[in-house]
Design an enzyme around this catalytic site. Structure first.
Site, PDB file in Angstrom:
ATOM      1  N   TYR A  61     -20.364 -26.528  47.887  1.00 13.87           N
ATOM      2  CA  TYR A  61     -19.602 -26.292  49.124  1.00 13.87           C
ATOM      3  C   TYR A  61     -18.478 -25.280  48.937  1.00 13.87           C
ATOM      4  CZ  TYR A  61     -21.694 -30.971  49.365  1.00 13.87           C
ATOM      5  OH  TYR A  61     -22.540 -32.048  49.260  1.00 13.87           O
ATOM      6  N   HIS A  62     -18.745 -24.222  48.141  1.00 12.75           N
ATOM      7  CA  HIS A  62     -17.686 -23.268  47.809  1.00 12.75           C
ATOM      8  C   HIS A  62     -18.042 -21.821  48.152  1.00 12.75           C
ATOM      9  CE1 HIS A  62     -16.407 -26.286  44.420  1.00 12.75           C
ATOM     10  NE2 HIS A  62     -16.098 -26.715  45.629  1.00 12.75           N
ATOM     11  N   PRO A  63     -18.597 -21.514  49.310  1.00 11.51           N
ATOM     12  CA  PRO A  63     -18.884 -20.105  49.605  1.00 11.51           C
ATOM     13  C   PRO A  63     -17.595 -19.308  49.778  1.00 11.51           C
ATOM     14  CG  PRO A  63     -19.220 -21.451  51.568  1.00 11.51           C
ATOM     15  CD  PRO A  63     -18.982 -22.399  50.421  1.00 11.51           C
TER      16      PRO A  63
ATOM     17  N   HIS B 152     -20.709 -21.850  44.253  1.00 14.17           N
ATOM     18  CA  HIS B 152     -21.004 -22.689  43.097  1.00 14.17           C
ATOM     19  C   HIS B 152     -22.192 -23.588  43.402  1.00 14.17           C
ATOM     20  CE1 HIS B 152     -16.531 -22.310  41.841  1.00 14.17           C
ATOM     21  NE2 HIS B 152     -17.269 -21.490  41.119  1.00 14.17           N
TER      22      HIS B 152
END
Length: 605
Positions: A537-539, A337
């Site tokens: 911070y959503h890999p 994201h």
């Protein structure tokens, strides 16, 4: 964002430490200090003590007849990780892997060298120890989409019980609904006990535009809310605090900190039999009698698989790594994201400005009572899920999320946030410096289901070299189109009646990277998205869960790695599609469900 500098005054450290001791919350060194020797054997060896790994360590060690080793590359939590408002100051510290992307041709234009920074937690609790603590489960349609891809057991109906299993819900603004919330779990969830008046204005702005104030983790996601977070008594509730510390007394659980995993070991039948890791200046080996479980996250799990010979054959051979199994999907399917910040200035002293809260009074207020401005979730006070023109409004599946921040990257006068964001001097000086230290608020317009997918690959065969991270942000034009529509809705929100009393006004400096576009045109806002391209911070997705007919599948629906034995991946990397929302809660859910999958398998034997 950030309220206080941890190095602003050495005097502040004294009350922080004192108040923590009074509240009995100071982390007292490693939980279960490791006592194992090299080549000791365990039933389960878990790599990564983050959002999923900490859950696994707790749940698997509930059975006293098995032994569990948790290997974590980082150390323990610190005093500063306890304070919610300091989230931004934990990035680029020793608790962070300090990753960055390769230069992005279509995005990150406002960052130094067009490289976006990618904070990841290198600490017990992983990214749950350095994140902004937002508790968002995602949309029910996300999980139903997983199931429709052939991943039986992963529909919303299947995963909801695991969200409930973890949760200890203590909302101060809404009563718990037993269908969607529960009490008594390890993980504390509530709103921050203190808010600026802008938080309420944000929700009211959404209502005036026709959206409902809603429980985003309840029956309907679309709408506006004050942000729920993983906090307890005004302090961060990481998975280390929630799941590891309650298991401290279990003699069958060992935690090895400062232990860098180097390689998964296989026997000649392709069975995972252990992990080689670096600790105390030398390589050590932990043998696994039952399983090796990777919970190292969407970056390090695929990296470790490839270092161990599990991955795309041609890529592994490039670095002379012997191929155990050719799995083309390892490191592929990466989704994340991104958010573009839309900043409004205000003429009332009500926002999060660092200088206003950097004093002993507020530190003491937090330390004694767990209240006050230091409890704000890194400055994020509101969340919303809305529909752009590209969303199907007939179903509850919004395509844009807003993180409402009661401040801006200029709130600390350029001391830290500009550094952790990686802003270039040109971008900072041209856009943020004019409002340095002034009152403002910001909508981080977040693209929920990006079409642009990236990759994680090896830089070398050296396990200490960071991997190559290429998210390929905004390479699909449709992602830009959705972002532009979301940005324009954010601007309408900022000018709504709810914010008028604060003199809200769109920050009138143009992006220095976008002078070639007509101001405030769709082309300009597209350039804004490409300039302020910030990871949320959503890999996820780099060890994709799927059926064996899926060429990119790495694990099956039981999270077992294809082509080898006794090896699972249980973390955010298994997501076939990114969820519509923040990923910490889903990662915890994956840990809960993964633990049950492991237990059931071995009970049947």
């Amino acid at each position: 964002m950030v309220l206080i500098s941890p190095i602003a005054s050495i005097a502040l450290l004294i009350p922080i430490t004192t108040m923590l001791l009074l509240r009995n919350r100071t982390p007292n060194g490693p939980p279960n200090p490791p006592t194992h020797r090299a080549a000791d054997a365990y039933d389960y060896v878990i790599v990564g003590g983050g959002s999923a790994g900490a859950v696994l360590a707790n749940r698997l060690s509930e059975d006293p007849s098995v032994t569990v080793l948790l290997i974590e590359a980082g150390g323990d939590e610190t005093i500063f990780t306890e304070i919610p408002a300091l989230a931004g100051y934990l990035q680029l510290s020793d608790l962070d892997w300090k990753y960055k992307t390769v230069p992005q041709p279509a995005a990150c234009w406002g960052m130094t060298n067009r490289q976006c920074l990618w904070p990841r937690g290198k600490v017990l609790g992983g990214s749950s120890t350095i994140n902004y603590m937002l508790y968002v489960r995602g949309n029910k349609n996300d999980y139903d989409a997983w199931a429709k891809l052939g991943n039986s057991g992963w529909s919303y109906e299947d995963v909801l019980p695991y969200f409930l299993k973890s949760e200890d819900f203590n909302s101060v603004t809404r009563s718990g609904n037993e269908l969607y919330h529960s009490k008594g779990g390890y993980l504390s969830v509530s709103e921050a006990p203190w808010h600026t008046p802008l938080a309420r204005a944000f929700v009211e702005a959404g209502v005036t535009m026709g959206y409902e104030e809603t429980d985003i983790n309840g029956a309907k996601q679309t709408g506006f809310t004050v942000a729920p977070g993983t906090i307890r008594n005004g302090a961060r509730c990481s998975t280390a605090k929630a799941f590891i510390r309650p298991a401290n007394s279990r003699k069958n659980l060992q935690v090895s900190l400062h232990s860098h995993a180097m390689k998964i070991l296989f026997d000649n039948t392709k069975r995972a039999v252990g992990v080689m890791y670096h600790k105390d200046g030398k390589p050590q080996v932990a043998e696994a009698r039952r399983e090796v479980i990777l919970s190292a996250g969407a970056i390090n799990s695929p990296q470790l698989l490839m270092l161990s010979g599990v991955g795309p054959r041609q890529h592994l051979q490039q670095f002379g790594i012997p191929v155990v199994v050719d799995l083309p999907g390892v490191g592929q399917n990466m989704q994340d994201h991104i958010g573009a910040g839309i900043v409004f200035t205000i003429d009332k002293p009500v926002s999060v400005v660092q200088s206003r809260f950097e004093n002993t009074f507020y530190v003491s207020q937090w330390g004694l009572f767990g209240r006050g401005p230091l409890t704000v979730l890194g400055g994020v006070e509101g969340l919303a899920f809305i529909n752009t023109r590209y969303a199907n409004k007939s179903i509850d599946w919004p395509d844009i999320q807003y993180h409402f921040i009661s401040g801006s990257p200029a709130a600390d006068s350029g001391r830290q946030i500009r550094r952790v964001m990686g802003f270039s001097n040109q971008f900072w000086d041209g856009y943020f410096k004019p409002i340095s230290g002034k009152d403002s608020f910001m909508f981080s317009t977040t693209l929920l289901r990006p079409r642009s997918n990236g990759t994680i690959s090896l830089q070398s065969a050296d396990p200490f070299d960071p991997p190559v991270i290429d998210p390929k942000y905004l390479t699909d034009q449709q992602d830009v189109n959705v972002m532009v529509d979301g940005i324009k809705i954010a601007i309408a929100l900022g000018y709504s009646e709810a914010f008028k009393q604060y003199g809200a006004k769109l920050h009138d400096k143009l992006y220095p990277t976008c002078f070639h576009e007509k101001p405030y045109s769709d082309g300009y806002w597209g350039c804004v998205a490409r300039t302020y391209t910030s990871t949320i911070y959503h890999p996820v997705g780099t060890c994709k869960m799927g059926r064996n007919w899926d060429p990119l599948a790495v694990v099956d629906p039981h999270l077992r790695v294809y082509g080898v034995k006794n090896l699972r991946v249980i973390d955010a990397s298994i997501m076939p599609l990114i969820v519509s929302g923040n990923t910490n809660a889903p990662s915890i859910m994956i840990g809960e469900k993964g633990a049950d999958l492991v237990k059931r398998y071995w009970l049947k034997l």
